[in-house]
Design a protein around this motif. Structure first.
Motif, short mmCIF file in Angstrom:
data_model
loop_
_atom_site.label_atom_id
_atom_site.label_comp_id
_atom_site.label_asym_id
_atom_site.label_seq_id
_atom_site.Cartn_x
_atom_site.Cartn_y
_atom_site.Cartn_z
N ALA A 127 0.83 -1.20 0.00
CA ALA A 127 0.00 0.00 0.00
C ALA A 127 0.87 1.25 0.00
O ALA A 127 0.37 2.35 -0.18
CB ALA A 127 -0.92 0.00 1.21
N ALA A 129 3.46 4.13 -1.09
CA ALA A 129 3.76 4.79 -2.34
C ALA A 129 5.26 4.80 -2.60
O ALA A 129 5.71 4.89 -3.73
CB ALA A 129 3.23 6.21 -2.32
N ARG B 313 -8.46 4.10 8.98
CA ARG B 313 -7.66 4.36 7.79
C ARG B 313 -6.60 5.42 8.00
O ARG B 313 -5.91 5.79 7.07
CB ARG B 313 -8.58 4.78 6.65
CG ARG B 313 -9.62 3.74 6.38
CD ARG B 313 -9.99 3.68 4.94
NE ARG B 313 -10.91 2.59 4.72
CZ ARG B 313 -10.54 1.40 4.31
NH1 ARG B 313 -9.28 1.16 4.07
NH2 ARG B 313 -11.41 0.45 4.15
N HIS B 315 -3.14 6.48 8.82
CA HIS B 315 -1.89 5.72 8.82
C HIS B 315 -0.71 6.47 9.39
O HIS B 315 0.22 5.86 9.87
CB HIS B 315 -1.57 5.26 7.40
CG HIS B 315 -2.25 3.99 7.02
ND1 HIS B 315 -1.60 2.92 6.53
CD2 HIS B 315 -3.54 3.63 7.12
CE1 HIS B 315 -2.45 1.93 6.31
NE2 HIS B 315 -3.64 2.34 6.65
N ALA B 338 -5.42 6.05 4.18
CA ALA B 338 -5.43 5.06 3.11
C ALA B 338 -6.60 5.34 2.19
O ALA B 338 -7.73 5.55 2.64
CB ALA B 338 -5.57 3.66 3.71
N ARG B 427 0.65 0.29 11.21
CA ARG B 427 0.41 0.91 9.91
C ARG B 427 1.66 0.94 9.04
O ARG B 427 1.62 1.41 7.91
CB ARG B 427 -0.10 2.34 10.08
CG ARG B 427 -1.38 2.46 10.88
CD ARG B 427 -2.51 1.76 10.17
NE ARG B 427 -3.80 2.08 10.76
CZ ARG B 427 -4.40 1.33 11.67
NH1 ARG B 427 -3.84 0.23 12.08
NH2 ARG B 427 -5.58 1.69 12.15
N ILE B 428 2.78 0.49 9.57
CA ILE B 428 4.03 0.58 8.80
C ILE B 428 4.06 -0.51 7.75
O ILE B 428 3.82 -1.68 8.04
CB ILE B 428 5.24 0.49 9.76
CG1 ILE B 428 5.22 1.70 10.69
CG2 ILE B 428 6.54 0.42 8.99
CD1 ILE B 428 6.27 1.68 11.76
N GLN B 429 4.30 -0.12 6.51
CA GLN B 429 4.23 -1.06 5.38
C GLN B 429 5.56 -1.72 5.06
O GLN B 429 5.64 -2.53 4.15
CB GLN B 429 3.73 -0.33 4.13
CG GLN B 429 2.40 0.36 4.29
CD GLN B 429 1.27 -0.64 4.45
OE1 GLN B 429 1.21 -1.64 3.77
NE2 GLN B 429 0.37 -0.36 5.39
N LEU B 451 5.19 4.10 3.96
CA LEU B 451 3.81 4.35 4.40
C LEU B 451 2.90 4.45 3.19
O LEU B 451 3.36 4.60 2.07
CB LEU B 451 3.74 5.70 5.14
CG LEU B 451 4.63 5.82 6.37
CD1 LEU B 451 4.65 7.26 6.83
CD2 LEU B 451 4.09 4.93 7.46
N VAL B 452 1.59 4.42 3.43
CA VAL B 452 0.65 4.65 2.34
C VAL B 452 0.83 6.09 1.86
O VAL B 452 1.35 6.94 2.58
CB VAL B 452 -0.82 4.44 2.75
CG1 VAL B 452 -1.05 3.06 3.25
CG2 VAL B 452 -1.24 5.46 3.76
N GLY B 453 0.43 6.36 0.63
CA GLY B 453 0.65 7.66 0.04
C GLY B 453 -0.06 8.77 0.79
O GLY B 453 -1.13 8.56 1.36
#
Lengths: 161, 481
Positions: A127, A129, B313, B315, B338, B427-429, B451-453
Motif C-alpha cells: 500500500a 507509495a 484508515r 496511517h 489510506a 500501519r508501517i508497510q 507508508l501509504v501515500g
C-alpha cells in the motif's frame, strides 16, 4: 545481523541471475552505440574537435558496461522468516524490507530482451507509495515460484489497511 | 430528488437527483458564456451609450429580437436540462453505489461498498445558495476514482451518506467478522455520538496563520533590502550626501521601478492564495464519532465541506511547525489516510490547519489513542543522530531523533521547519535502509519508513549503525501490534 545487509556482497542474500548484466549491457548498447557512431562520423568528416568528445562518450560507455556488472552483482534478495528483503546498489545502497503480510499483489514483467534471456522482473506492491521492492532478472521459473510462495505467505499473514 | 418509485427512463430502484442539477452543473459554463458575450458586446461598441442608442433608437424590432432570442435560448436550456435530468440517477444497489447520466451518450460509474474509503458531503457555492449539496464517495485508487452524486437537498445528502456507510459496514461485517473493527476504543464514552476534538478555529488565529508566511516575507524583504542599502550608501558617503528622505524616495522608486505590474500581480496572487486558504479552513471543526470510529471535519466559508475519515484508515500523522510560526508556537497537522493517495490536495489531508502546539499535541495524542486503543505512555527508547552527522545536515542534525513508544514510532526532523511524525506500529508497510558514499564514510544509515501515500513521508535520517539495527529489530517485533 541486519546491518550486514549494507554489505553488497553478503552471501546470506541470493544474487539475481548474472544474465541480467547481459540484458542491461544490451540495452546500454542500444542507447550508446548510435550516438557514438554519429559522433565519430561527424568528427571524421566535419570537425576534428568532435573526436575528443567521441572518446569521452566511448569512455563513459565502457564505464557504464563495467558499472552494470557491479550493480547486478549487488542486486540481491532474501526470503526471511517474516519478510522479503530486496537490496540494490553499491555506492548508493538501498535495502527494502517488506513484511509478507503487507504485500498487496505481485507483478511479473518480462520485457523483450529479458524474455530472450529467459528472465523476468518480480515487483512487490504494497500500500506504500515509496516502497520500491522490485527484483529484476530472476529466471522465469524461479520468478513464478517466488510469486506463488510470496502470495501464499501474503494470504496467510494478510493485514488489513 | 423526486419520488423513488417513479417509472421512466431511469429504471426501477434508481433515484433521481434534484431537478436543478443540470443547471447548477452547467452554472460555470453559463457564467463563462455570459461573460464572453458581455465582454464582446462591450468591446464592439466604444461607448456604452452607443449600445443603448442602438437598442433603443431603432424602433421596437431590435429589443423584440433580443427578447425573442433570449426566450428561445432559455427554452432550449430548459428542455435540455429537463432531458438531462430525466436520465440522471443514482442507485444504492446490493453491493455497490451507481451513478449514471446521459440520453444519447450514457455514462455510468460504480463504486463497490467494500472499496469505499470515505464519504464526504460538500456544498459548492451555487448549490449552497439553493440549499443543495453533493455526496462524494472516495474509493481506493488513482486520481479519478471518486464518484460524486450531485445535487441533493442537504437532508438527502446526509441520508445517502449514512446509507452508504451503513451498507459498507454491513458488507465488511459479513466478509470479515472481526470485532476490532466495530468495537469502540476502551476509554471512549459510548453515550455521546460525537466528541468535539478541536475548533472552530478562532478567526484571528486563522487570519494570522494565513498572513504570516513566506509570501509576506517576500513582500517585505525587497523594500527593506533597498532601504538598508540606500541607508548604507548615505552613511558611507557613496551617494555623496543623500538625505534620509531621498533614501526613502529612492527605495520607493526602486521597488516601483522593478515593474509596477509585476509587483501588482505578485500582491494579487499573494492575496488570492491567502483568501483561498482562509476560504478552505474558515470555522474548521474536528470531532470524533467513537461509536462508529470516525472523524468528522467541517470547514469552509463559501462552500462548507464536511468530511468523514474512518479512524482505521489513519496511517500517519505529522505535526509541522514552520519557521515563521515558531515565535507564536503554532503548528499544523497533516495525516495520511489510506485511499486518499490520489487526492494529494491540502484539503483532504489536513487534520488541523493551525493550532497552538499543546492543542495539536493533544489532538494527535487522542487520535493515536483511538487508532491503537492504548493510552499515552512514556517512550521506551530514543536515538538521535550522532554529532558527526553535522557534516551532512549542519543545521538539522540536532533535531533528528527516533523515539519508540508502546503505541507508535515518533520521528523528528528539521530545525527551521520542525517536523514530528507519529506512525502507529501496525500501519508501517515496510522499511528501507539507505546509505550513500558520504554517509558510508561517516558510518551513518538512513531508515525510511514506508507508508501509504499522502503528505507525510518519514525517514529516520543519519542514525548510527547500531541504532539503526535496534530500530529495525523493533520494527520487526512490533509489526502486528
Amino acid at each position: 545481523m541486519p546491518l550486514d545487509l549494507l554489505d553488497p556482497d553478503n552471501p546470506a542474500l541470493t544474487p539475481v541471475s548474472p544474465k541480467l548484466a547481459a540484458v542491461r549491457r544490451i540495452s546500454a548498447c542500444l542507447w550508446f552505440i548510435p550516438p557514438l557512431i554519429a559522433l565519430a562520423a561527424l568528427g571524421l568528416f566535419l570537425h576534428p574537435m568532435l573526436l575528443p568528445a567521441t572518446a569521452a562518450v566511448a569512455l563513459l560507455f565502457v564505464w557504464v558496461l563495467w558499472l552494470v556488472g557491479r550493480q547486478v552483482s549487488a542486486h540481491r534478495y532474501r526470503e526471511d522468516v517474516e519478510d522479503m528483503i530486496v537490496a540494490r546498489g553499491r555506492w548508493w545502497r538501498s535495502v527494502t524490507v517488506v513484511p509478507y503480510g503487507r504485500i498487496q499483489f505481485i507483478d511479473i514483467d518480462e520485457g523483450p530482451i529479458l524474455r530472450a534471456f529467459g528472465l523476468a522482473t518480480v515487483k512487490l506492491n504494497t500500500a506504500s507509495a515509496t516502497s520500491d521492492a522490485q527484483l529484476s532478472g530472476l529466471p522465469r521459473a524461479e520468478a513464478r515460484a517466488l510469486r506463488e510462495r510470496l502470495s501464499d505467505r501474503a494470504r496467510e499473514r494478510m493485514a488489513g489497511l | 430528488m423526486s419520488d423513488p418509485g417513479q417509472a421512466g427512463p431511469i429504471g426501477p430502484g434508481r433515484r433521481r437527483v434534484h431537478p436543478a442539477t443540470p443547471l447548477l452543473s452547467a452554472g460555470r459554463l453559463l457564467a463563462a458564456a455570459v461573460a464572453v458575450i458581455v465582454f464582446n458586446v462591450v468591446q464592439q461598441s466604444t461607448f456604452p451609450g452607443d449600445l443603448i442608442a442602438l437598442v433603443t433608437g431603432s424602433g421596437p424590432a431590435i429589443p423584440l429580437a433580443i427578447a425573442g432570442i433570449a426566450l428561445l435560448a432559455a427554452a432550449v436550456v430548459a428542455v435540455l436540462s429537463w432531458v438531462s435530468w430525466r436520465y440522471r440517477f443514482f442507485e444504492l444497489a446490493d453491493d455497490e453505489v451507481r451513478i449514471g447520466s446521459g440520453w444519447l451518450v450514457r455514462s455510468r460509474r460504480t463504486a463497490r461498498f467494500d472499496r469505499v474509503q470515505a464519504v464526504d458531503v460538500n456544498q459548492p457555492l451555487l448549490a449552497r445558495l439553493m440549499g443543495l449539496g453533493e455526496v462524494k464517495v472516495e474509493t481506493a485508487g488513482g486520481d479519478d476514482s471518486d464518484l460524486t452524486i450531485r445535487f441533493l437537498s442537504m437532508d438527502d445528502c446526509r441520508a445517502v451518506r449514512a446509507a452508504v456507510l451503513a451498507a459498507k459496514r454491513d458488507i465488511e461485517a459479513d466478509h470479515s467478522p472481526s470485532p476490532a473493527d466495530s468495537a469502540p476504543p476502551p476509554d471512549s464514552p459510548p453515550a455521546h455520538e460525537t466528541v468535539p476534538l478541536h475548533g472552530p478555529v478562532p478567526p484571528p488565529r486563522l487570519f494570522g496563520s494565513v498572513v504570516i508566511g513566506p509570501g509576506i516575507l517576500l513582500l517585505i524583504l525587497p523594500p527593506i533590502i533597498f532601504a538598508v542599502s540606500f541607508a548604507a550608501m548615505a552613511a558611507f558617503g557613496v551617494g555623496r550626501g543623500v538625505t534620509v528622505g531621498q533614501a526613502l524616495a529612492m527605495t520607493f522608486g526602486a521597488v516601483a521601478g522593478t515593474s509596477f505590474i509585476g509587483v501588482a500581480v505578485f500582491v494579487f496572487g499573494l492575496v488570492a492564495s491567502m483568501w483561498q486558504k482562509w476560504n478552505r479552513f474558515h470555522g474548521f471543526t474536528l470531532s470524533a464519532d467513537d461509536r462508529h470510529g470516525r472523524l468528522h471535519i467541517s470547514a469552509g466559508l463559501t462552500s462548507t465541506r464536511r468530511q468523514t475519515i474512518p479512524v482505521r484508515r489513519v496511517h500517519a500523522l505529522q505535526i509541522i511547525e514552520p519557521a515563521w510560526w515558531q515565535p507564536l508556537h503554532w503548528a499544523t497537522v497533516h495525516l495520511n489516510v489510506a485511499g486518499y493517495a490520489g487526492e494529494g490536495s491540502e484539503v483532504s489531508t489536513t487534520l488541523l490547519p493551525v493550532a497552538p502546539l499543546p492543542d495539536a499535541d493533544a489532538v494527535v495524542d487522542g487520535l493515536i489513542g483511538r487508532v491503537t486503543g492504548l493510552r499515552h505512555q512514556p517512550s521506551e527508547a530514543k536515538w538521535a543522530s550522532p554529532k558527526r552527522s553535522v557534516w551532512l545536515s549542519p543545521i538539522d542534525w540536532r533535531n533528528q531523533t527516533v523515539r519508540i513508544t508502546p503505541r507508535a514510532l515518533v520521528v523528528t526532523s528539521g530545525r527551521l521547519r520542525r517536523l514530528r511524525s507519529v506512525i502507529p506500529w501496525s500501519r508501517i508497510q515496510g522499511h528501507t535502509l539507505r546509505q550513500g558514499p558520504l554517509s558510508r564514510a561517516l558510518s551513518l544509515v538512513d531508515v525510511r519508513v514506508d507508508l501509504v501515500g499522502g503528505p507525510v513521508s518519514v525517514t529516520a535520517a543519519q542514525l548510527a549503525p547500531d541504532d539503526a539495527q535496534r530500530l529495525m529489530r523493533v520494527l520487526d517485533e512490533r509489526r502486528g501490534a
